[in-house]
Design an enzyme around this catalytic site. Structure first.
Site, PDB file in Angstrom:
ATOM      1  CG  ASP A  55      -2.044   6.950   0.279  1.00  0.00           C
ATOM      2  OD1 ASP A  55      -3.226   6.556   0.254  1.00  0.00           O
ATOM      3  OD2 ASP A  55      -1.158   6.491  -0.462  1.00  0.00           O
ATOM      4  CG  ASP A 107       0.854   3.618  -2.950  1.00  0.00           C
ATOM      5  OD1 ASP A 107      -0.033   2.804  -3.263  1.00  0.00           O
ATOM      6  OD2 ASP A 107       0.729   4.466  -2.044  1.00  0.00           O
TER       7      ASP A 107
HETATM    8  O1  LIG Z   1      -4.637   2.926  -2.666  1.00  0.00           O
HETATM    9  C1  LIG Z   1      -3.460   3.064  -2.703  1.00  0.00           C
HETATM   10  C2  LIG Z   1      -2.750   3.922  -1.713  1.00  0.00           C
HETATM   11  N1  LIG Z   1      -3.599   4.161  -0.584  1.00  0.00           N
HETATM   12  C3  LIG Z   1      -3.796   3.005   0.295  1.00  0.00           C
HETATM   13  C4  LIG Z   1      -4.539   3.469   1.537  1.00  0.00           C
HETATM   14  C5  LIG Z   1      -4.968   2.307   2.352  1.00  0.00           C
HETATM   15  C6  LIG Z   1      -5.733   1.255   1.936  1.00  0.00           C
HETATM   16  N2  LIG Z   1      -5.955   0.424   2.999  1.00  0.00           N
HETATM   17  C7  LIG Z   1      -5.318   0.920   4.082  1.00  0.00           C
HETATM   18  C8  LIG Z   1      -5.236   0.441   5.392  1.00  0.00           C
HETATM   19  C9  LIG Z   1      -4.490   1.168   6.317  1.00  0.00           C
HETATM   20  C10 LIG Z   1      -3.854   2.349   5.940  1.00  0.00           C
HETATM   21  C11 LIG Z   1      -3.937   2.825   4.637  1.00  0.00           C
HETATM   22  C12 LIG Z   1      -4.676   2.099   3.719  1.00  0.00           C
HETATM   23  N3  LIG Z   1      -2.644   2.453  -3.590  1.00  0.00           N
HETATM   24  C13 LIG Z   1      -3.135   1.584  -4.503  1.00  0.00           C
HETATM   25  S1  LIG Z   1      -2.950   1.854  -6.167  1.00  0.00           S
HETATM   26  C14 LIG Z   1      -3.738   0.411  -6.618  1.00  0.00           C
HETATM   27  C15 LIG Z   1      -4.144  -0.277  -5.504  1.00  0.00           C
HETATM   28  C16 LIG Z   1      -4.795  -1.553  -5.579  1.00  0.00           C
HETATM   29  C17 LIG Z   1      -5.790  -1.754  -6.547  1.00  0.00           C
HETATM   30  C18 LIG Z   1      -6.403  -2.989  -6.640  1.00  0.00           C
HETATM   31  C19 LIG Z   1      -6.045  -4.048  -5.766  1.00  0.00           C
HETATM   32  C20 LIG Z   1      -5.057  -3.835  -4.814  1.00  0.00           C
HETATM   33  C21 LIG Z   1      -4.437  -2.579  -4.708  1.00  0.00           C
HETATM   34  C22 LIG Z   1      -3.814   0.407  -4.287  1.00  0.00           C
HETATM   35  C23 LIG Z   1      -4.122  -0.078  -2.925  1.00  0.00           C
HETATM   36  O2  LIG Z   1      -5.234  -0.437  -2.641  1.00  0.00           O
HETATM   37  N4  LIG Z   1      -3.100  -0.078  -2.044  1.00  0.00           N
HETATM   38  C24 LIG Z   1      -3.318  -0.537  -0.684  1.00  0.00           C
HETATM   39  C25 LIG Z   1      -3.165  -2.042  -0.588  1.00  0.00           C
HETATM   40  C26 LIG Z   1      -2.534  -2.748  -1.597  1.00  0.00           C
HETATM   41  C27 LIG Z   1      -2.445  -4.144  -1.519  1.00  0.00           C
HETATM   42  C28 LIG Z   1      -2.945  -4.825  -0.419  1.00  0.00           C
HETATM   43  C29 LIG Z   1      -3.563  -4.085   0.612  1.00  0.00           C
HETATM   44  C30 LIG Z   1      -3.666  -2.691   0.534  1.00  0.00           C
END
Ligand SMILES: O=C(CNCCc1c[nH]c2ccccc12)Nc1scc(-c2ccccc2)c1C(=O)NCc1ccccc1
Length: 329
Positions: free
Chosen positions: A35, A219
């Site tokens: 990630d 990402d």
């Molecule tokens: O966190 C990460 C990368 N790791 C994810 C790990 C992970 C998080 N559930 C998981 C579930 C399974 C495996 C890995 C992961 N990227 C970023 S930067 C900003 C946001 C964000 C901030 C505010 C609102 C939304 C996103 C995210 C985010 O939440 N992405 C996931 C997501 C994005 C959109 C919809 C759903 C999830």
């Protein structure tokens, strides 16, 4: 010195990508989600409640002769989708693609949210973001790549994610044969912990790139390509049956649509995502309505070039030169 690990899509929608990691002595092999959008290496473990760990491969520090408890350390992380996990910390030998870091902070989960409990194909995440994003207290820990960087032939790694096929994460070298086009480099901003960059413009359906820049992050941990509403509307205005579906929380369309491509400029080159990669998956098994791989980032506050975009390119995460490289595949 280099490392090379295969990575596989977890399901038919390429929701996440699974890479095997060896932890401890003797090696305990766990399937992790690499990630670049976070900076913690955390795992389901012998300390995770049995009910939560059911169905997951777990790490048992007590069974590793090289494991050491990091006294007084704890961690807690919450992602944008409100999923979360927390726990305590060990250091142990962690090997990825044949390259070993002898003393890597391995964050053991004592609590995991439902989303992760249900996602039994992964046993945790391996953060490849910048160390500033690590959540361990009282002292932040380094990512596996940060610990490896000085010993690697070059302080960089590449992501080669593919649709429904095996791809790779390579460490310390660039295999240019994985790309069709030249690598365009652009500065990376790691200040927030993410791999931030700016695309110089975009176009739909092979038209000429406009000059509307898009600032976002590369990402691997996010499935979708999440961009501003004006970009999303410019794209779906070309898709006859596209509509916003409240229950799906996103744009859906007839699976039979011939979707246009989406291109963006970066580092002097153009990356084109074929329309087929934007037709992500039926909204439910057997449905003729499909969910879009391009969705709005309006309620997020940050643009995310997730797996849908990364699948179209070979991406170079160059820590040494604080830059990102993109090459068409
Ligand atoms: O966190 C990460 C990368 N790791 C994810 C790990 C992970 C998080 N559930 C998981 C579930 C399974 C495996 C890995 C992961 N990227 C970023 S930067 C900003 C946001 C964000 C901030 C505010 C609102 C939304 C996103 C995210 C985010 O939440 N992405 C996931 C997501 C994005 C959109 C919809 C759903 C999830």
């Amino acid at each position: 010195q280099t490392g090379s690990a295969n990575t596989n899509p977890s399901d038919s929608a390429d929701d996440e990508y699974i890479t095997n990691v060896s932890i401890g002595t003797p090696a305990q092999v766990l399937p992790l989600d690499f990630d670049t959008g976070s900076s913690d290496l955390w795992v389901f473990s012998s300390e995770t409640p049995k009910s939560s760990a059911s169905g997951h491969v777990t790490y048992s520090p007590s069974k590793s002769s090289t494991a050491k408890k990091l006294s007084g350390a704890s961690w807690s992380i919450t992602y944008g989708d409100h999923s979360s996990s927390s726990g305590d910390v060990y250091t142990d030998k962690v090997t990825v693609g044949g390259f070993s870091v002898s003393s890597q902070a391995v964050e053991s989960a004592t609590k995991v949210s439902t989303q992760f409990v249900q996602d039994t194909v992964i046993s945790g995440l391996l953060g490849l973001g910048f160390d500033v994003g690590n959540t361990v207290k009282p002292r932040a820990q380094k990512t596996w790549f940060s610990n490896a960087a000085n010993s690697l032939a070059q302080p960089l790694f590449t992501a080669d994610l593919k649709h429904q096929q095996t791809g790779s994460y390579n460490f310390g070298f660039i295999d240019t044969t994985l790309a069709k086009g030249p690598i365009g480099y652009t500065p990376a901003d790691g200040s927030e912990g993410y791999w931030g960059f700016t695309a110089t413009g975009y176009s739909v359906g092979g038209a000429k790139l406009n000059r509307n820049s898009i600032t976002g992050i590369a990402d691997t941990g996010t499935t979708l390509l999440l961009l501003d509403d004006d970009v999303v509307n410019a794209y779906y205005n070309n898709v006859e049956s596209a509509q916003y579906d409240d229950s799906q929380q996103g744009v859906v369309f007839d699976c039979s649509e011939d979707l246009p491509s989406f291109s963006f400029g970066v580092g002097g080159t153009t990356i084109t995502i074929p329309g087929s990669l934007i037709n992500l998956t039926p909204v439910s098994d057997g449905s003729s309505t499909c969910f879009g791989g391009l969705q709005s980032s309006a309620d997020i506050g940050i643009n995310i070039f997730g797996d849908v975009a990364l699948k179209a390119a070979l991406v170079v995460f160059d820590l040494g030169n604080e830059r990102l490289g993109w090459a068409q595949k």
